[in-house]
Write an enzyme that holds these catalytic residues in place. Structure first.
Site, PDB file in Angstrom:
ATOM      1  N   LYS A  82     -37.212  56.963 -58.681  1.00 50.86           N
ATOM      2  CA  LYS A  82     -35.870  57.572 -58.690  1.00 50.86           C
ATOM      3  C   LYS A  82     -35.130  57.271 -57.388  1.00 50.86           C
ATOM      4  CE  LYS A  82     -37.762  62.015 -57.116  1.00 50.86           C
ATOM      5  NZ  LYS A  82     -38.289  63.309 -57.584  1.00 50.86           N
TER       6      LYS A  82
ATOM      7  N   ARG B 199     -37.376  75.284 -61.982  1.00 50.02           N
ATOM      8  CA  ARG B 199     -36.208  74.404 -62.055  1.00 50.02           C
ATOM      9  C   ARG B 199     -35.981  74.040 -63.523  1.00 50.02           C
ATOM     10  NH1 ARG B 199     -37.000  69.898 -57.398  1.00 50.02           N
ATOM     11  NH2 ARG B 199     -38.217  69.086 -59.130  1.00 50.02           N
TER      12      ARG B 199
ATOM     13  N   TYR C 294     -17.733  59.085 -28.583  1.00 48.27           N
ATOM     14  CA  TYR C 294     -16.797  60.146 -28.991  1.00 48.27           C
ATOM     15  C   TYR C 294     -17.273  61.492 -28.479  1.00 48.27           C
ATOM     16  CZ  TYR C 294     -14.692  57.135 -32.627  1.00 48.27           C
ATOM     17  OH  TYR C 294     -14.047  56.157 -33.319  1.00 48.27           O
TER      18      TYR C 294
ATOM     19  N   MET D 171     -19.519  55.872 -36.783  1.00 44.25           N
ATOM     20  CA  MET D 171     -19.646  55.414 -38.163  1.00 44.25           C
ATOM     21  C   MET D 171     -20.423  54.097 -38.255  1.00 44.25           C
ATOM     22  SD  MET D 171     -16.669  54.678 -40.960  1.00 44.25           S
ATOM     23  CE  MET D 171     -16.424  56.235 -41.748  1.00 44.25           C
TER      24      MET D 171
HETATM   25  C1  LIG Z   1     -39.701  63.292 -57.268  1.00 40.39           C
HETATM   26  C2  LIG Z   1     -40.716  63.747 -58.206  1.00 40.39           C
HETATM   27  C3  LIG Z   1     -42.065  63.336 -58.056  1.00 40.39           C
HETATM   28  C4  LIG Z   1     -42.554  62.557 -56.855  1.00 40.39           C
HETATM   29  O1  LIG Z   1     -42.674  63.430 -55.754  1.00 40.39           O
HETATM   30  P1  LIG Z   1     -43.252  62.929 -54.343  1.00 40.39           P
HETATM   31  O2  LIG Z   1     -43.335  64.167 -53.542  1.00 40.39           O
HETATM   32  O3  LIG Z   1     -42.239  61.978 -53.797  1.00 40.39           O
HETATM   33  O4  LIG Z   1     -44.554  62.284 -54.579  1.00 40.39           O
HETATM   34  C5  LIG Z   1     -42.950  63.703 -59.045  1.00 40.39           C
HETATM   35  N1  LIG Z   1     -42.564  64.455 -60.109  1.00 40.39           N
HETATM   36  C6  LIG Z   1     -41.294  64.889 -60.262  1.00 40.39           C
HETATM   37  C7  LIG Z   1     -40.936  65.704 -61.454  1.00 40.39           C
HETATM   38  C8  LIG Z   1     -40.337  64.560 -59.314  1.00 40.39           C
HETATM   39  O5  LIG Z   1     -39.080  64.992 -59.467  1.00 40.39           O
END
Ligand SMILES: *Cc1c(COP(=O)(O)O)cnc(C)c1O
EC number: 5.1.1.1
Length: 372
Positions: free
Chosen positions: A37, A137, A263, A311
């Site tokens: 992701k 969640r 800055y 920046m």
């Molecule tokens: C992001 C995520 C993971 C991976 O988590 P890490 O801590 O990066 O290993 C696994 N399962 C779900 C549902 C996630 O959202």
């Protein structure tokens, strides 16, 4: 020769990535579903997926639907679990990918809407159920499970897998054990209701490394695959950072005692110093709150970031270091680690790499050669 227009890029080490996967694989003694992701936490999901696939990893996970579609369009024709919510209407457009995209069922409303939008095509898809064991969640709660199971049976929906997610895998053992038990109960409950599924998974990176006994049929590591420590509890030396953020000295200044830098004039020299100007800033994803707080690596030496990060540029103190315009510098990687920046920025290492923006070119390296 790599085309590197500004002397600033994220070097992504594919060998380290594959070694990290292999390490987790050995440690957990189960299959791995690399989590890609957020463009692989900023590392570049397409290239990493391609190389993981070549090594035999055959199932991946992402947060959002478009992240899965992008991988599939780029030749990753393997099951890709989508953890998160997506607009159910999208089901109308993803038929062609039904073999690969595995949506997560996260509520009755979501299930009803995807049924509505996919019509008969729903039969082409496989789903996973995310069960809430305590993180509260997107997982399914006990009070909604029966309705969902009824719908699943009524519409003959294929459940390929079930999963859950830990809230404290990086710190608190007791709660993990509780969540794991809850998950087992859920599994038993589904069995008693004659819901068929073949894949169970619950562990993120921290759980994979600290509790390999909970690995089940797959683990879902993200952060550790990128060579970043999943917890401050213990350092796993075998994990090798995949991203090295590299820049170049664009100019050296001799600054007089009593002058200020940048800055807002937040840093005032107490002696004559040499500074190096580095052409990278907060629009590249460097946390501005690292101003006057941490350091970068020039020729193996610590050089403090002084003055406010702007920046597109920042300034470091060279102390007695002999450096010149054009010399390469390491913002983070093996030294300092993304972790060191994270601590100083009051955040976690996940945020350090995933916030490196598109303006930074990712350059991939494998077997000592630059690729792509
Ligand atoms: C992001 C995520 C993971 C991976 O988590 P890490 O801590 O990066 O290993 C696994 N399962 C779900 C549902 C996630 O959202």
């Amino acid at each position: 020769m790599i085309f590197d227009n500004r002397g600033t890029f994220a070097l992504i080490d594919i060998d380290n990535y594959l070694q990290n996967l292999e390490y987790i694989n050995k440690k957990t003694n189960t299959k791995i579903m690399p989590v890609l992701k957020a463009d692989a936490y900023g590392h570049g999901s397409k290239v990493l997926a391609k190389h993981a696939l070549k090594e035999g990893y055959e199932r991946f996970a992402v947060a959002f639907l478009d992240e899965a579609v992008e991988l599939i369009k780029n030749g990753i024709k393997k099951p890709i679990l989508v953890f998160n919510y997506f607009n159910p209407e999208m089901m109308k457009y993803i038929d062609d990918y039904s073999e690969y995209i595995i949506p997560t069922i996260s509520s009755l409303e979501f299930l009803e809407k995807i049924l509505y939008y996919s019509g008969k095509n729903i039969q082409k898809f496989k789903f996973h159920l995310n069960y809430n064991t305590g993180i509260n969640r997107i997982g399914l709660n006990d009070y909604e499970i029966d309705e969902i199971l009824r719908k699943i049976k009524e519409k003959n929906i294929k459940i390929e897998g079930i999963y859950s997610h830990f809230a404290t895998a990086d710190e608190d053992d007791e709660f993990i054990i509780e969540q794991f038990k809850e998950f087992k109960n859920f599994e038993n409950y589904l069995n008693s209701k004659h819901i068929n599924f073949s894949i169970r998974h619950i562990s993120n990176s921290a759980a994979s490394l600290f509790h390999p006994e909970m690995s089940l049929d797959f683990v879902r590591p993200g952060i550790a695959t990128y060579g970043l420590q999943p917890s401050s509890k213990k350092q796993f030396k075998e994990l090798k950072p995949v991203m090295t953020l590299i820049s170049t000295i664009s100019k050296i200044n001799n600054v007089k005692k009593g002058d200020t830098i940048g800055y807002g004039r937040t840093y005032k020299t107490n002696k004559d110093i040499n500074t190096a100007i580095i052409p990278i800033g907060y629009a590249d994803g460097i946390f501005r709150n690292l101003s006057n707080k941490t350091f970068i690596n020039i020729k193996g030496k610590k050089c403090e970031i002084i003055g406010n990060i702007s920046m597109d540029q920042m300034v470091v103190n060279l102390n007695d270091l002999n450096a010149k315009t054009g010399d390469k510098v390491i913002i983070f990687g093996e030294y300092p680690t993304a972790n060191e920046h994270a601590e100083k920025a009051n955040t976690i290492n996940y945020e350090i790499t995933s916030k490196i923006t598109k303006r930074i070119k990712r350059i991939y390296k494998k077997g000592g050669k630059y690729i792509e």
